[in-house]
Motif scaffolding. Structure first.
Motif, PDB file in Angstrom:
ATOM      1  N   UNK A 179       0.914  -1.138  -0.187  1.00  0.00           N
ATOM      2  CA  UNK A 179       0.119   0.058  -0.139  1.00  0.00           C
ATOM      3  C   UNK A 179       0.966   1.281   0.076  1.00  0.00           C
ATOM      4  N   UNK A 180       1.953   1.166   0.502  1.00  0.00           N
ATOM      5  CA  UNK A 180       2.959   2.564   0.699  1.00  0.00           C
ATOM      6  C   UNK A 180       3.353   2.576  -0.667  1.00  0.00           C
ATOM      7  N   UNK A 229      -0.820  15.003  -0.863  1.00  0.00           N
ATOM      8  CA  UNK A 229      -1.138  13.953   0.153  1.00  0.00           C
ATOM      9  C   UNK A 229      -2.318  12.933  -0.148  1.00  0.00           C
ATOM     10  N   UNK A 230      -2.056  11.644  -0.161  1.00  0.00           N
ATOM     11  CA  UNK A 230      -2.868  10.560  -0.461  1.00  0.00           C
ATOM     12  C   UNK A 230      -3.475  10.068   0.892  1.00  0.00           C
ATOM     13  N   UNK A 231      -4.829  10.591   0.995  1.00  0.00           N
ATOM     14  CA  UNK A 231      -5.279  10.147   2.319  1.00  0.00           C
ATOM     15  C   UNK A 231      -5.696   8.533   2.493  1.00  0.00           C
ATOM     16  N   UNK A 232      -5.958   8.088   1.529  1.00  0.00           N
ATOM     17  CA  UNK A 232      -6.219   6.352   1.269  1.00  0.00           C
ATOM     18  C   UNK A 232      -6.365   5.690   0.112  1.00  0.00           C
ATOM     19  N   UNK A 233      -6.100   4.566   0.011  1.00  0.00           N
ATOM     20  CA  UNK A 233      -6.042   3.754  -1.135  1.00  0.00           C
ATOM     21  C   UNK A 233      -7.015   2.623  -1.001  1.00  0.00           C
ATOM     22  N   UNK A 234      -7.912   2.391  -1.971  1.00  0.00           N
ATOM     23  CA  UNK A 234      -8.942   1.286  -1.726  1.00  0.00           C
ATOM     24  C   UNK A 234      -8.701   0.388  -2.917  1.00  0.00           C
ATOM     25  N   UNK A 235      -8.320  -0.845  -2.720  1.00  0.00           N
ATOM     26  CA  UNK A 235      -7.910  -1.962  -3.659  1.00  0.00           C
ATOM     27  C   UNK A 235      -9.131  -2.420  -4.195  1.00  0.00           C
ATOM     28  N   UNK A 236      -9.131  -2.614  -5.643  1.00  0.00           N
ATOM     29  CA  UNK A 236     -10.370  -3.331  -6.015  1.00  0.00           C
ATOM     30  C   UNK A 236      -9.612  -4.310  -7.173  1.00  0.00           C
ATOM     31  N   UNK A 237     -10.684  -5.472  -7.548  1.00  0.00           N
ATOM     32  CA  UNK A 237      -9.965  -6.278  -8.391  1.00  0.00           C
ATOM     33  C   UNK A 237     -10.773  -6.176  -9.747  1.00  0.00           C
ATOM     34  N   UNK A 238     -10.160  -5.984 -10.817  1.00  0.00           N
ATOM     35  CA  UNK A 238     -10.857  -5.965 -12.348  1.00  0.00           C
ATOM     36  C   UNK A 238     -10.884  -7.403 -12.979  1.00  0.00           C
ATOM     37  N   UNK A 239     -11.925  -7.754 -13.114  1.00  0.00           N
ATOM     38  CA  UNK A 239     -12.213  -9.016 -13.707  1.00  0.00           C
ATOM     39  C   UNK A 239     -11.555  -8.824 -15.317  1.00  0.00           C
TER      40      UNK A 239
END
Length: 228
Positions: A39-40, A80-90
């Motif tokens: 994530x970092x 500044x990047x507050x958060x990262x939300x991972x998603x899978x792409x089919x």
């Protein structure tokens, strides 16, 4: 890459929890690929991308009437990047077997939208013609999907046949196309029994030219004879 990124951002609202079990019931094989970085590391990558995006070059004229170019680039501390939300792409890959050919089709799917990576359906197997705007015809004899240039009409059965698998022979100086030697032999017998005018019609262009030539000849004779 830009199309895939747009696909994700425009359909981000349609994400749902991933359950690989539900896919194994539909697809022959499911390969779940984990994210390649931490994530970092992704945050650092995002900051670099944002810095490049907001960097611009401005042109201005100073008090001394000299024109200057200056590149304005935000500092990394300004981003500044507050958060990262991972998603899978089919990424879906399917193949269709038709006769002697296998046609792949691969695309990224997000909700009702998709981005095509490989389209083996809208492509002629005999040349470089491809794309959804072209016209293709299926050859039931061998399974080929062919463009207009490489598809003909089977003389005996009147169905499409591609130039790749067709058996050919010339009749009335015109090439005819057949599914196989059996159909060719059957037409040879049929052709042999045709009256002369029907044989000529196997090449309508030649037959039409012969009629015109005959008429011109008759007119010439009449003119020479003083009738006209």
């Amino acid at each position: 890459a830009d199309e895939v990124a747009t696909l994700v951002t425009e359909n981000f609202h349609a994400t749902f929890p991933l359950d690989t079990g539900q896919f194994t019931e539909v697809f022959d094989d499911v390969d779940e690929r984990r994210f390649g970085q931490t994530q970092t590391e992704y945050k650092e990558w995002a900051v670099d991308r944002l810095q490049d995006y907001h960097t611009t070059t401005v042109t201005y004229t100073g008090d001394n009437n000299v024109t200057y170019n200056k590149t304005c680039e935000p500092n990394l501390s300004d981003i500044s990047v507050q958060s990262i939300e991972p998603v899978y792409l089919p990424e879906v890959r399917q193949t269709t077997d038709l006769g002697e050919y296998t046609y792949p089709y691969e695309y990224y799917a997000a909700g009702p939208s998709r981005v095509t990576e490989e389209d083996g359906i809208h492509r002629c197997v005999h040349c470089e013609t491809s794309g959804v705007d072209e016209t293709y015809t299926y050859c039931p004899n061998c399974g080929a999907i062919a463009c207009d240039t490489h598809i003909k009409t089977e003389r005996l059965e009147g169905e499409p046949v591609c130039t790749g698998c067709a058996v050919t022979e010339r009749f009335a100086l015109k090439t005819k196309y057949f599914y196989d030697e059996e159909n060719l032999d059957a037409f040879r017998k049929e052709y042999a029994e045709m009256p002369i005018h029907e044989k000529a019609m196997e090449n309508k262009l030649l037959a039409g030219g012969s009629v015109v030539a005959t008429l011109l000849f008759v007119l010439s004779v009449l003119v020479i004879g003083g009738i006209i």
